[in-house]
Write a protein that holds these residues in place. Structure first.
Motif, PDB file in Angstrom:
ATOM      1  N   GLU A  65       0.836  -1.196   0.000  1.00  0.00           N
ATOM      2  CA  GLU A  65       0.000   0.000   0.000  1.00  0.00           C
ATOM      3  C   GLU A  65       0.869   1.244   0.000  1.00  0.00           C
ATOM      4  OE1 GLU A  65      -3.267   0.046   2.696  1.00  0.00           O
ATOM      5  OE2 GLU A  65      -3.815   2.092   2.147  1.00  0.00           O
ATOM      6  N   SER A  66       0.534   2.143  -0.900  1.00  0.00           N
ATOM      7  CA  SER A  66       1.278   3.392  -1.032  1.00  0.00           C
ATOM      8  C   SER A  66       0.787   4.412  -0.012  1.00  0.00           C
ATOM      9  CB  SER A  66       1.059   3.917  -2.449  1.00  0.00           C
ATOM     10  OG  SER A  66       1.268   5.298  -2.509  1.00  0.00           O
ATOM     11  N   LYS A  67       1.598   5.440   0.195  1.00  0.00           N
ATOM     12  CA  LYS A  67       1.201   6.542   1.083  1.00  0.00           C
ATOM     13  C   LYS A  67      -0.120   7.159   0.635  1.00  0.00           C
ATOM     14  CE  LYS A  67       4.910   9.183   0.678  1.00  0.00           C
ATOM     15  NZ  LYS A  67       6.165   8.738   0.134  1.00  0.00           N
ATOM     16  N   ASP A  68      -0.341   7.164  -0.698  1.00  0.00           N
ATOM     17  CA  ASP A  68      -1.560   7.803  -1.218  1.00  0.00           C
ATOM     18  C   ASP A  68      -2.757   6.851  -1.272  1.00  0.00           C
ATOM     19  OD1 ASP A  68      -1.288   6.243  -3.536  1.00  0.00           O
ATOM     20  OD2 ASP A  68      -0.142   7.775  -4.576  1.00  0.00           O
ATOM     21  N   GLY A  69      -2.600   5.633  -0.723  1.00  0.00           N
ATOM     22  CA  GLY A  69      -3.728   4.701  -0.673  1.00  0.00           C
ATOM     23  C   GLY A  69      -3.777   3.726  -1.836  1.00  0.00           C
ATOM     24  N   THR A  70      -2.959   3.970  -2.861  1.00  0.00           N
ATOM     25  CA  THR A  70      -2.893   3.050  -3.992  1.00  0.00           C
ATOM     26  C   THR A  70      -2.349   1.702  -3.525  1.00  0.00           C
ATOM     27  OG1 THR A  70      -2.458   4.926  -5.439  1.00  0.00           O
ATOM     28  CG2 THR A  70      -1.838   2.770  -6.288  1.00  0.00           C
ATOM     29  N   LYS A  71      -2.926   0.612  -4.056  1.00  0.00           N
ATOM     30  CA  LYS A  71      -2.409  -0.709  -3.676  1.00  0.00           C
ATOM     31  C   LYS A  71      -1.864  -1.419  -4.905  1.00  0.00           C
ATOM     32  CE  LYS A  71      -5.200  -1.950   0.331  1.00  0.00           C
ATOM     33  NZ  LYS A  71      -6.233  -0.938   0.541  1.00  0.00           N
ATOM     34  N   LYS A  72      -0.746  -2.103  -4.720  1.00  0.00           N
ATOM     35  CA  LYS A  72      -0.204  -2.926  -5.803  1.00  0.00           C
ATOM     36  C   LYS A  72      -0.185  -4.374  -5.348  1.00  0.00           C
ATOM     37  CE  LYS A  72       4.269  -3.268  -7.009  1.00  0.00           C
ATOM     38  NZ  LYS A  72       5.558  -3.018  -7.697  1.00  0.00           N
ATOM     39  N   MET A  73      -0.656  -5.254  -6.247  1.00  0.00           N
ATOM     40  CA  MET A  73      -0.723  -6.671  -5.901  1.00  0.00           C
ATOM     41  C   MET A  73       0.083  -7.484  -6.908  1.00  0.00           C
ATOM     42  SD  MET A  73      -4.202  -8.914  -5.657  1.00  0.00           S
ATOM     43  CE  MET A  73      -4.787  -8.550  -7.301  1.00  0.00           C
ATOM     44  N   ALA A  74       0.824  -8.470  -6.383  1.00  0.00           N
ATOM     45  CA  ALA A  74       1.467  -9.435  -7.282  1.00  0.00           C
ATOM     46  C   ALA A  74       0.727 -10.753  -7.122  1.00  0.00           C
ATOM     47  CB  ALA A  74       2.937  -9.599  -6.912  1.00  0.00           C
TER      48      ALA A  74
END
Ligand code: SAH
Length: 342
Positions: A65-74
């Motif tokens: 989870e990024s500081k800005d709320g964006t999430k990245k999933m692998a």
């Protein structure tokens, strides 16, 4: 894999297994809610045993989870391939950015997804799965219960280099009994595979078409995008006109600003000239950093100056907010290997 199938095809599938038709609808509903076999309560174990080998299998390897709320999933798929996807939160809902291939063979000089080339195409169901998993993590279901409202085909891979699977995916994701995400809420981004842009319009799709242009002329474009050797900007723009005529949808041009390559005032004047009179919009994005690549983005201040110039010249333009850069989840930062980012 049964997630690749339409509801009609699932009915045929259950019939072949000697099961009654209503099992097909139950399976379809479970798939759209991203249930594991164990989580399905209305199907008996003997039926589960029959469909187990065709049921989607995946593993969430990483969720950042990024500081800005964006999430990245692998996500790890059945064959151990890894695909990355991103969840972006906007005021009006959630957008999922999906990958369409494992790797990419387009070779753009500034993009991380192209490192290592193309491994394989993703199937329609594997593209859909990326959305279903995020939707489930958000506590969403299918139809009115969905949490994901928008989709962008802007992750790793070139969607129009995987045309058949991508259009099957578009049909699946907009199914009213499934996620029911309308084409108006879907953007497809391409580096400019001209015949496929025309085919998309001919096949009756009307998603928002986004072109990764990144240059005002073919000379500059060829230095950063190998596809420019196959199709000229003129051919791309004419295919965009065709798409607009058939769909009525304004085309978006992505333009990543790279210091010393395509980001001068002169470049903006030339860009404005070639887009004159077109129903389009330009998204300027300061290039995001990719550690293996030696190209550098301009700072945001410069991007705003160039954007202002474009606007004064009569070209609709905005500087795009960059999201998820701290987790390598921003444009051009997705890969098919587990990278260093936390
Ligand atoms: N292959 C498709 C889909 C990828 S979309 C396409 O080319 O459009 C990803 C977008 O991010 C594309 O516009 C791509 O050109 C852009 N991009 C790639 N690397 C980038 C980087 N390092 N910084 C900013 N944008 C980048």
């Amino acid at each position: 894999m049964i997630l690749d199938l339409t509801l009609g095809e699932i009915y045929e599938y259950v019939e072949k297994l000697g099961l009654p038709k209503f099992r097909g609808k139950q399976i379809f509903d479970a798939l759209m809610q991203c249930k594991t076999l164990e989580e399905i309560t209305n199907i008996p174990q003997v039926v589960k045993d029959k469909i187990e080998k065709d049921y989607p299998k995946y593993n969430i390897l990483k969720l950042l989870e990024s500081k800005d709320g964006t999430k990245k999933m692998a996500l790890e798929l059945a064959d151990k391939s890894i695909v990355e996807s991103v969840l972006l939160k906007y005021k009006y809902g959630y957008t999922v950015c999906v990958s369409t291939q494992v790797g990419c063979r387009m070779g753009c000089k500034f993009c991380a997804s192209t490192i290592g080339g193309l491994q394989r195409n993703l199937s329609a169901g594997e593209i859909l799965l990326q959305i279903l998993v995020f939707n489930k993590l958000l506590g969403g279901g299918s139809k009115d219960e969905r949490k994901v409202t928008n989709v962008v085909l802007m992750g790793a891979g070139e969607p129009l280099d995987n045309y058949e699977n991508v259009i099957s995916f578009l049909r699946l994701v907009s199914n009213p009994d499934g996620l029911n995400i309308s084409q108006r809420n879907i953007s497809l981004s391409t580096c400019g595979i001209v015949p496929k842009i025309r085919q998309l319009a001919d096949d009756g799709f009307n998603v928002t078409l986004t072109i990764s242009l990144h240059a005002p002329n073919d000379e500059i474009r060829k230095t950063i995008m190998p596809i420019a050797n196959a199709f000229t900007i003129k051919e791309i723009l004419s295919a965009c006109d065709y798409y607009f005529a058939k769909t009525g949808r304004r085309v978006i041009f992505e333009y990543s600003l790279i210091d010393g390559v395509n980001a001068s005032e002169e470049n903006m004047r030339e860009l404005s000239k070639i887009l004159k009179g077109k129903a389009c919009h330009v998204n300027l994005i300061p290039l995001n950093s990719v550690k293996e690549k030696n190209l550098i983005g301009v700072n945001r201040k410069k991007a705003y100056v160039l954007c202002g110039l474009l606007e004064r010249l009569g070209t609709s333009a905005t500087v795009r907010r960059t999201m998820g850069e701290d987790i390598e989840g921003a444009c051009g930062q997705l890969r098919n290997k587990l990278g260093g980012a936390r």
